[in-house]
Design an enzyme around this catalytic site. Structure first.
Site, short mmCIF file in Angstrom:
data_model
loop_
_atom_site.label_atom_id
_atom_site.label_comp_id
_atom_site.label_asym_id
_atom_site.label_seq_id
_atom_site.Cartn_x
_atom_site.Cartn_y
_atom_site.Cartn_z
N HIS A 161 34.36 48.64 32.78
CA HIS A 161 33.33 47.47 33.50
C HIS A 161 31.86 47.38 32.77
CE1 HIS A 161 36.03 45.40 35.99
NE2 HIS A 161 36.78 46.13 36.33
N ASP A 212 37.36 52.99 36.66
CA ASP A 212 38.00 52.40 36.80
C ASP A 212 38.68 51.38 35.44
OD1 ASP A 212 36.06 50.96 37.64
OD2 ASP A 212 37.47 50.09 39.12
N GLU A 213 39.88 51.21 35.50
CA GLU A 213 40.64 49.40 34.47
C GLU A 213 40.28 49.87 33.21
OE1 GLU A 213 38.93 46.34 37.28
OE2 GLU A 213 40.42 46.71 38.21
N VAL A 214 40.15 51.06 32.87
CA VAL A 214 40.17 51.63 31.78
C VAL A 214 40.60 50.81 30.77
CG1 VAL A 214 38.82 52.88 29.65
CG2 VAL A 214 38.42 53.02 31.42
N ASP A 234 42.58 55.00 39.51
CA ASP A 234 43.48 54.70 38.72
C ASP A 234 44.20 55.16 37.73
OD1 ASP A 234 40.75 52.95 38.34
OD2 ASP A 234 42.21 51.86 37.55
#
Length: 613
Positions: A197, A253-255, A305
Site C-alpha cells: 500500500h 498488509d496486502e503485500v 493478513d
C-alpha cells in the site's frame, strides 16, 4: 629596524593571539564532538549500508559457506535488543484516569481493553477545524485513542517532499492534532505503510525503481538499498512530528509481490533469504529494529493478513515475537469463519507480546459504497465481542485493544466510499457496542434495541432516531442532527430520496422520449410538454442538491473532495437527465415539422461511433 622593547611587545601579542585561537579551536571542536554524540540517536543512520553493502571479497570467498553464514549473522542481528512495551498497568491507568468519559473502561472477559478509532486520510481528509469538533465527541462516546493513517496527507519534506498531497497537512496542523488529542484524553497511534500500500510513493516516476513489480506501484522492494533510505526518512519525520507517541502502526498488509525485482537475485545471494515468507520477516525486522533503535519505548503494530503465513521458526529467527504486535482484522458480521479464528493461527497470535483486533465502522462493504448499513457494522462489533469473551480467557490472554477502522478508499487509486461525517452515527453505534450497559444487554435485533437508539439520538442531538439502513433512508423522514458534519449526513439521505423521485419521473419520460428520439430529433410535442412538466421541478431539485452538498462538504473538506464525490456518484446521471431535458425543451420550442419514416433512414447499425471532439 624596530627597537628591542617594541619587538618584544609585538612577539608577546602574536604569541597571546596564537594561544587564544588554539584554545578556542579546541573548545569548539570539543563541544562539536559532544553535541554530535548527544544528537547521534536522533540523526538519520541508514541501516541499509550495513545490510546490503558491497562486500569486497573474491569469488572464492563468496562461495565459502562459513563466510556466507557470517554475513547472514551480521545482517540479522542489527539492532536486535528487546523492545520495551507499555505495560498493561500503564494502559489500565490511562483508561481508568479517563474520568470525564460517561462509560466505564471497556472490559471484555474481565480484561480492560483500549478502544481506538481509525481515520483513513488517503480519501477525504478533514480540515483541522473538523477534528476540533469531532475529538470531544469521540471522547464522550468512550474512545481511548485514534489511529491516524495520513498517507500522502502527511507533511513530508526532504527527499520525500514530492509524494505529499497538494492539500497536505502542515507541520503546525500535526502539532494541532496532537494537542487536540491530548486535550480530549485521546492517545494517537500514527499509521505509516512501510511495505504494501505504498502507491502514494511508488506511483511517482522518481521512485518507480523501488517497485517490487515494476508494473504495479503497490509494493516496495526490500532488495534495494534506496528503499531503506526512503522509508527511514519517512519514519524519522513521523517520529519527529509525533514525539510523544507510545504506539506506532507500520502497516505491512496486502503485500502482493515478492522477489520479482531484478535486484533480488543479488540480494538473495548476499542474505540467503530464499522464500517470500522469509523476505517478509526480513523486511519487517529491518523496519522494526530501526524504529526501536530510535525509540525503544514504542510498541509497534502490523496487520495480520500476511504475518499469519509465517511459521514460528521464521518469527523466532528474526526475533519478531517480542518486537511487533499483530492487529487481526475482520469486518464480517460473523468473524468466526476467519482463518485466524478457526485455524492454527489463533494459537500463534496468542504467543505475541500483545495482540489487538480491528473491526470497522465504515468503508468495508463495497469499493463504491456511499451508504453505511449501521446494522452490518454493529453486528461486526457484536461478533468480535462474542469471540473475545471466549478467546481472552483461553487462547488470547495477550489481547489488549480493538481498533474501529474507518476506510475512505480501498486503495490509493480507487474511489471514495462512505464519507466520514455521514458515518458518524455508524461510528457512535459501533463504539457503544463495546461499552456498558449496551454490551451486557440481551442480543436482540438492533432495530428493537430502543435503549441504545435513544442513547445515540441524544448523543448526536438528533430530532429522531438514526436510520439503520438504506431502506429507512428511502422511507423515513431525515433526522435533523447537530453532530459534526450533520449537514453531510442529511445530504446523503436526501440524495437517496431524490433519486427515487428521479426514477419515478424517468419511468414516465422514457415512455415517450427514447434515445432514438433524441438522436434523430423526432418528438411527440404534446407528450414532450407533459415530460417537461415533470422534469422541470426535478431538475431544480438536482441543481439545489449540488449547491447544498458542496456548501456542507466545503465546511469539512477542501473543495476538491465534493467535486470528486459528485463526479464519481452524481454528475454522470445528472448530465444524462439534463441532456434529455434540454433536448425536450428545445424540441418543444422549435420543432414544427417532421421527416417521413423510416427513422432512422439507414440500413446499417453503427456498432462503434467515433468520439466527437
Amino acid at each position: 629596524m624596530l627597537p628591542i622593547r617594541q619587538l618584544s611587545a609585538l612577539l608577546s601579542r602574536i604569541f597571546f593571539a596564537f594561544i587564544l585561537l588554539s584554545t578556542s579551536f579546541l573548545i569548539i571542536t570539543g563541544f562539536t564532538k559532544y553535541f554530535h554524540k548527544k544528537s547521534d540517536s536522533y540523526r538519520f543512520r541508514p541501516v541499509e549500508n550495513n545490510l546490503l553493502k558491497q562486500f569486497e571479497v573474491d569469488h572464492e570467498h563468496n562461495n565459502n559457506v562459513e563466510s556466507r553464514d557470517a554475513i547472514r549473522q551480521e545482517l540479522h542481528t542489527v539492532y536486535s535488543g528487546p523492545i520495551q512495551h507499555v505495560s498493561t498497568l500503564e494502559r489500565r491507568h490511562l483508561l481508568q484516569t479517563n474520568n470525564s468519559s460517561p462509560f466505564e473502561p471497556t472490559k471484555i472477559a474481565n480484561k480492560l481493553l483500549s478502544v481506538y478509532v481509525h481515520f483513513d486520510l488517503k480519501g477525504a481528509a478533514p480540515k483541522i477545524s473538523y477534528f476540533e469538533q469531532l475529538f470531544p465527541l469521540l471522547h464522550r462516546l468512550g474512545a481511548n485513542g485514534i489511529c491516524m493513517e495520513y498517507e500522502d496527507m502527511f507533511p513530508f519534506d526532504g527527499i520525500v517532499n514530492n509524494i505529499k498531497h497538494k492539500q497536505a497537512y502542515t507541520k503546525n496542523d500535526i502539532e494541532k492534532i496532537n494537542q487536540l488529542a491530548k486535550d480530549n484524553h485521546l492517545d494517537i497511534m500514527p499509521l505509516l505503510q512501510t511495505y504494501g500500500h505504498l502507491e502514494f510513493l511508488l506511483k511517482l516516476k522518481e521512485f518507480s525503481d523501488l517497485r517490487e513489480n515494476s508494473k504495479y506501484p503497490q509494493v516496495i522492494s526490500p532488495c534495494i538499498n534506496k528503499t531503506y533510505s526512503i522509508l527511514f526518512a519517512m519514519i524519522d519525520q513521523y517520529l519527529n512530528l509525533h514525539p510523544h507517541m507510545r504506539l506506532f502502526h507500520i502497516g505491512h498488509d496486502e503485500v502482493y509481490y515478492f522477489l520479482t525485482n531484478p535486484a533480488c537475485q543479488e540480494f538473495q545471494r548476499l542474505t540467503g533469504v530464499g522464500t517470500q515468507h522469509e523476505l517478509f520477516a526480513y523486511h519487517l525486522s529491518i523496519i522494526a529494529n530501526y524504529i526501536r533503535e530510535k525509540n525503544p519505548n514504542l510498541s509497534l503494530f502490523v496487520w495480520h493478513d500476511v504475518l499469519q503465513n509465517l511459521n514460528i521458526d521464521i518469527l523466532r529467527k528474526y526475533k519478531l515475537m517480542n518486537v511487533i504486535n499483530p492487529i487481526v482484522w475482520s469486518y464480517r458480521e460473523d468473524i468466526s469463519v476467519e482463518g485466524f479464528i478457526v485455524g492454527p493461527q489463533a494459537n500463534l497470535f496468542g504467543q505475541f507480546k500483545s495482540l489487538w483486533g480491528a473491526s470497522a465502522f465504515k468503508g468495508a462493504t463495497d469499493e463504491v459504497a456511499t451508504i453505511s448499513d449501521v446494522t452490518h457494522y454493529y453486528e461486526n462489533q457484536v461478533s468480535w465481542i462474542q469471540q473475545l469473551n471466549s478467546y481472552i480467557p483461553t487462547k488470547w490472554k495477550n489481547f489488549n485493544g480493538v481498533m474501529l477502522t474507518g476506510w475512505s478508499r480501498y486503495d490509493h487509486f480507487l474511489s471514495l466510499c462512505e464519507l466520514l461525517p455521514y458515518s458518524i452515527p455508524t461510528m457512535a453505534f459501533s463504539l457503544a457496542a463495546w461499552k456498558e450497559p449496551f454490551k451486557s444487554l440481551p442480543r436482540a435485533s438492533l432495530h428493537s434495541n430502543s435503549q441504545l437508539k435513544e442513547y445515540i439520538r441524544k448523543e448526536l442531538q438528533c430530532s429522531s432516531n438514526i436510520h439503520l439502513n438504506i431502506q429507512e433512508h428511502a422511507s423515513k423522514l431525515i433526522p435533523k442532527c447537530k453532530f459534526p458534519g450533520a449537514a453531510i449526513y442529511e445530504s446523503m439521505i436526501s440524495v437517496v430520496q431524490l433519486w427515487i423521485k428521479v426514477e419515478t419521473v424517468e419511468s414516465f419520460v422514457n415512455k415517450f422520449v427514447t434515445d432514438l428520439h433524441v438522436k434523430y430529433n423526432y418528438i411527440h410535442l404534446k407528450r414532450g410538454e407533459e415530460c417537461l412538466d415533470k422534469l422541470t421541478p426535478i431538475m431544480n431539485l438536482l441543481k439545489d442538491f449540488i449547491g447544498s452538498f458542496q456548501k456542507s462538504m466545503d465546511e469539512v473538506f477542501s473543495v476538491q473532495v465534493a467535486i470528486e464525490w459528485l463526479e464519481t456518484y452524481f454528475m454522470k446521471r445528472y448530465r444524462l437527465i439534463n441532456q434529455k431535458y434540454e433536448f425536450i425543451l428545445r424540441a418543444v420550442q422549435e420543432q414544427r415539422s417532421w421527416l417521413p419514416r423510416p427513422i432512422p433512414d439507414t440500413d446499417k447499425i453503427h456498432i462503434i461511433e467515433k468520439n466527437k471532439r
